[in-house]
Design an enzyme around this catalytic site. Structure first.
Site, PDB file in Angstrom:
ATOM      1  N   ASP A 129     -10.380   1.984  -3.666  1.00  0.00           N
ATOM      2  CA  ASP A 129     -11.388   2.259  -1.716  1.00  0.00           C
ATOM      3  C   ASP A 129     -12.502   1.726  -2.177  1.00  0.00           C
ATOM      4  OD1 ASP A 129      -8.552   1.660  -0.922  1.00  0.00           O
ATOM      5  OD2 ASP A 129      -8.316   3.329  -0.138  1.00  0.00           O
ATOM      6  N   ASP A 183       0.930  -1.120  -0.305  1.00  0.00           N
ATOM      7  CA  ASP A 183       0.039  -0.040  -0.301  1.00  0.00           C
ATOM      8  C   ASP A 183       0.713   1.086  -0.003  1.00  0.00           C
ATOM      9  OD1 ASP A 183      -2.449   1.401   0.119  1.00  0.00           O
ATOM     10  OD2 ASP A 183      -3.500   0.704   1.542  1.00  0.00           O
TER      11      ASP A 183
HETATM   12  C1  DGJ Z   1      -6.026   2.236   1.950  1.00  0.00           C
HETATM   13  C2  DGJ Z   1      -6.251   0.844   1.241  1.00  0.00           C
HETATM   14  O1  DGJ Z   1      -6.601   0.729  -0.326  1.00  0.00           O
HETATM   15  C3  DGJ Z   1      -6.412  -0.185   1.718  1.00  0.00           C
HETATM   16  O2  DGJ Z   1      -7.460  -0.808   1.264  1.00  0.00           O
HETATM   17  C4  DGJ Z   1      -6.770  -0.257   2.997  1.00  0.00           C
HETATM   18  O3  DGJ Z   1      -5.411  -1.560   3.138  1.00  0.00           O
HETATM   19  C5  DGJ Z   1      -5.941   0.534   3.781  1.00  0.00           C
HETATM   20  N1  DGJ Z   1      -5.297   1.247   3.151  1.00  0.00           N
HETATM   21  C6  DGJ Z   1      -5.295   0.141   5.498  1.00  0.00           C
HETATM   22  O4  DGJ Z   1      -4.852   1.213   6.084  1.00  0.00           O
END
Ligand code: DGJ
Length: 743
Positions: free
Chosen positions: A549, A479
């Site tokens: 997301d 990430d």
């Molecule tokens: C952002 C990601 O896109 C989410 O799927 C998740 O992993 C969060 N960060 C976790 O902090």
């Protein structure tokens, strides 16, 4: 596929079964562009393509000779400052303060195959006969700067990959302030510009506008390719649609700051530039040093946008993605993020995993919150050691328990970031990007590690490699949750600060490369707050990327549809999540959530323990369906049929390589009463095969489904009291066809 050079006219012709790309050395020694488009015959000369118009307000190269103005001829790597006022492909600040350069053709080399680009992701060949590469060498005699332009043409057809390498072969230092990967001068401007833009949770929405005189551009100055704009644009003729017509796609194999722009000049020609954003870029080249630009890939089609996308999909799936997962259907996963956020214990994770296993899920992914003092997003980033309170037996112990259930284990990391409340920051406060004397901004309470420093990358490698050596980790979600600000490295001198953004990305690539090399069994999924770094650069290391997301099925229609213009379906991270959805609070039926997620890597992001028996039974059917069809869903030939950007209905389909199986996904956002009859014409089938709809057992010939269409309005106007199978709004259907006979 071939690359020819005609010595008498100094003309290059690169061609394959679909395209021709023709260049020539201009009378002033610069490299000129003559043609890019549908294949034409090879000739020694194309004199009619060389423009010699005499026009007012034009400056000419030679005294007493109005036959050559760089403003009027199309060029391969345009320079600013003499007779061409358009934005340049390259700018070099020289010791005397000048930026003009005179890039004269010096020679060339034609090679089989395709050389790698040192330290950078790029398309590749496995055998030398898959491609040919032309290297053209240009030189600026005054400074000694040498520019090598690389052009690769593939047997696959329709593709040209380009990059540039700039070497200071002189004696003094120079500064490279612009170094584009691609400069493409097109002879007219009768194009529509397609860009894929949006925001966090709204990535890669298709936007279309007509090219006009002036500059139109998309870019990123955030240090990552960004949610705002994808490093991919298309120029299409106004009449081009998904199934027919001319288009050129331009894609940058890069994950940092970028610029993609089209400049329509005063005579309606179009210059496309694509590469690292010149803003803030300043690369010092001492004598003997070189700079390699990222690769840009162009795809030409005269058969519509689906054909262009399929060309990108095949190339990126087979010759950009690498490693043991390249050709393998992806495991069905469950990710605990939306199920628990930071609130979990090992036992709770095991409950989620166990239920998922019962339902046929294959991989359990532990998301954020497992390390250091990470109770929330204020602390812990940088300390890649399991929190003993949450995970008493560490990652090794949890991974063993998950494997004990008969599942694979995957782990979330965010290696580029640090919280001030972390042991890493306390030990190395100078390891973050921060400008001396200035406030250092935070994003999500975190700071960006200075990945331009090899010792930072080494340290992160050691922490992560330790986990991967000790624990059975089969998957990593990498990430990256904030953009870069105050971009300054404590380790570089003032005159090299313009290098930090690019050196940062090189550091990211270096860490990815080392982990990919040393742990080849690991499936990497990239992520940047969803789709903030969904770009070809990262596909070289991570075969799949979390697309957004926003996990709502309706929102995902646009996101996944837009993503499919450049990126293969096997790369699109897509999950079924809970209702009400956590981003838009919408209730969508479970079957629609799955029907959207099937066209991607597929997984779940919820706690299955909270589902009813009936829902769990449905989930079992979904995982069984995905296992049966994921090969064709992820690796089949994908067609967009109806666009969510144009109406209430979205439709897409995928066809197996032998054209004996096809799956159509049909989605309707809002229901309306007494709807008209509707049908959708399918694509890519064999006209003479008889296909059976596996659910209804009806049969249709390929030509019926393609020329007449699949009827989609049957049973959709239910009367009160009828079983209308769904909630009305947000409904969807999957049609699975299998060939049963050939006539
Ligand atoms: C952002 C990601 O896109 C989410 O799927 C998740 O992993 C969060 N960060 C976790 O902090």
């Amino acid at each position: 596929m071939s690359i020819s050079f005609y010595e008498t006219t100094k003309t290059f012709h690169l061609c394959d079964q679909k395209i021709s790309y023709i260049m020539t050395v201009l009378p002033n020694g610069h490299l000129g562009q003559l043609y890019f488009g549908k294949k034409v015959h090879q000739r020694e000369d194309y004199p009619y393509l060389y423009e010699t118009a005499v026009r007012p307000m034009t400056s000419y190269v030679f005294e007493d000779d109005c036959s050559l103005s760089l403003e009027h001829v199309r060029q391969e790597y345009g320079v600013y400052g003499t007779t061409d006022p358009r934005r340049p492909a390259v700018e070099i600040l020289q010791p005397d303060g000048s930026r003009i350069c005179d890039l004269q053709y010096k020679g060339h080399e034609i090679m089989r195959g395709k050389p790698p680009l040192a330290g950078l992701p790029a398309t590749y060949t496995e055998q030398d006969d898959e491609a040919e590469t032309l290297r053209v060498v240009l030189e600026d005699a005054l400074t000694g700067v040498v520019v090598e332009l690389l052009y690769t043409i593939f047997t696959q057809g329709g593709i040209l990959a380009r990059s540039a390498r700039i070497t200071n072969a002189g004696t003094g230092s120079v500064h490279l302030t612009t170094a584009m990967s691609l400069c493409m001068d097109l002879p007219d401007c009768d194009y529509e510009w397609l860009q894929f833009s949006g925001a966090w949770a709204r990535e890669r929405h298709l936007k279309v506008r007509k090219l006009e005189q002036g500059i139109q551009a998309v870019d990123s100055r955030r240090g990552h390719s960004s949610h705002e704009h994808n490093p991919f644009i298309v120029l299409k003729r106004p009449g081009t649609d998904e199934c027919q017509g001319e288009a050129i796609g331009f894609s940058l194999v890069y994950s940092g700051n970028f610029l993609a722009q089209a400049e329509v000049d005063t005579h309606d020609t179009t210059r496309v530039l694509m590469g690292i954003h010149p803003m803030g870029f300043d690369w010092k080249l001492d004598a003997g040093e070189s700079f390699q630009t990222p690769e840009a890939v162009m795809v030409y089609t005269d058969q519509g946008l689906n054909d262009m996308s399929q060309t990108f999909h095949r190339l990126y799936q087979k010759r950009l993605v690498r490693g043991s997962w390249r050709d393998r259907p992806r495991p069905i996963l469950i990710n605990n993020w939306e199920a628990t956020y930071f609130d979990f214990t090992e036992d709770r994770l095991m409950e989620i995993a166990a239920r998922a296993r019962e339902c046929g899920v294959e991989l359990f992914v532990l998301d954020d919150g497992w390390f250091g003092a990470r109770k929330n997003d204020h602390a812990g980033l940088g300390d890649w050691v399991a929190d003993p309170k949450r995970l008493p037996r560490g990652i090794t112990g949890l991974a063993e328990r998950i494997e004990g259930l008969g599942m694979l284990f995957g782990l979330w990391i965010e290696p580029e970031m640090v919280n001030k409340d972390s042991d890493l920051y306390r030990a190395h406060p100078d390891w973050i990007l921060a400008t001396p004397g200035r406030r250092t901004s935070q994003g999500r309470h975190q700071y960006v590690l200075d990945f331009s420093r090899p010792e930072v990358v080494d340290c992160l490698y050691e922490m992560l490699a330790k986990i991967l050596r000790e624990a059975k980790v089969s998957y990593i979600k990498w990430d990256m949750n904030r953009s870069i600000t105050e971009c300054y490295s404590a380790a570089l001198p003032p005159d090299r600060q313009g290098e930090v953004f690019h050196r940062y990305i090189l550091g990211v690539y270096d860490l990815y490369e080392r982990l990919h090399r040393d742990f080849p069994h690991v499936l990497f999924e990239s992520c940047a707050s969803g789709g903030g770094r969904f770009d070809p650069g990262l596909l070289y290391y991570a075969p799949q990327a979390w697309a957004s997301d926003d996990s709502d099925a309706v929102e995902r229609l646009k996101i996944q549809y837009g993503t499919s213009f450049c990126y293969p379906i096997s790369s699109i991270g897509s999950h079924v999540s809970a209702v009400p959805n956590h981003q838009v609070f919408r209730h969508t039926p479970l079957h629609t959530r799955a029907n959207v997620a099937y066209f991607g890597t597929f997984g779940y992001e919820l706690d299955l323990n909270r589902m009813t028996k009936e829902e769990l039974a449905q989930v079992k059917e979904q995982t069984a369906f995905m296992k049966e069809y994921r090969e064709i869903l992820q690796f089949g030939t994908f067609y967009r049929l109806e666009s969510p950007f144009e109406g209430n209905i979205t439709c897409w389909m995928t066809v197996s390589e032998d054209r004996k199986k096809a799956i159509v996904g049909w989605y309707r956002v809002l229901n309306h009463a007494n709807m008209p009859f509707s049908r959708v014409r399918l694509q890519g089938l064999d006209l003479d095969l008889l296909y059976e709809n596996l659910e209804t057992k009806e049969t249709f010939y390929g030509d019926e489904l393609m020329n007449i269409g699949l009827i989609t309005s049957d049973g959709m106007s239910g009367q009160v009291g009828e079983n209308t199978d769904g909630y009305g709004d947000f409904d969807s259907r999957l049609y699975v066809f299998r060939a049963v006979r050939e006539d």
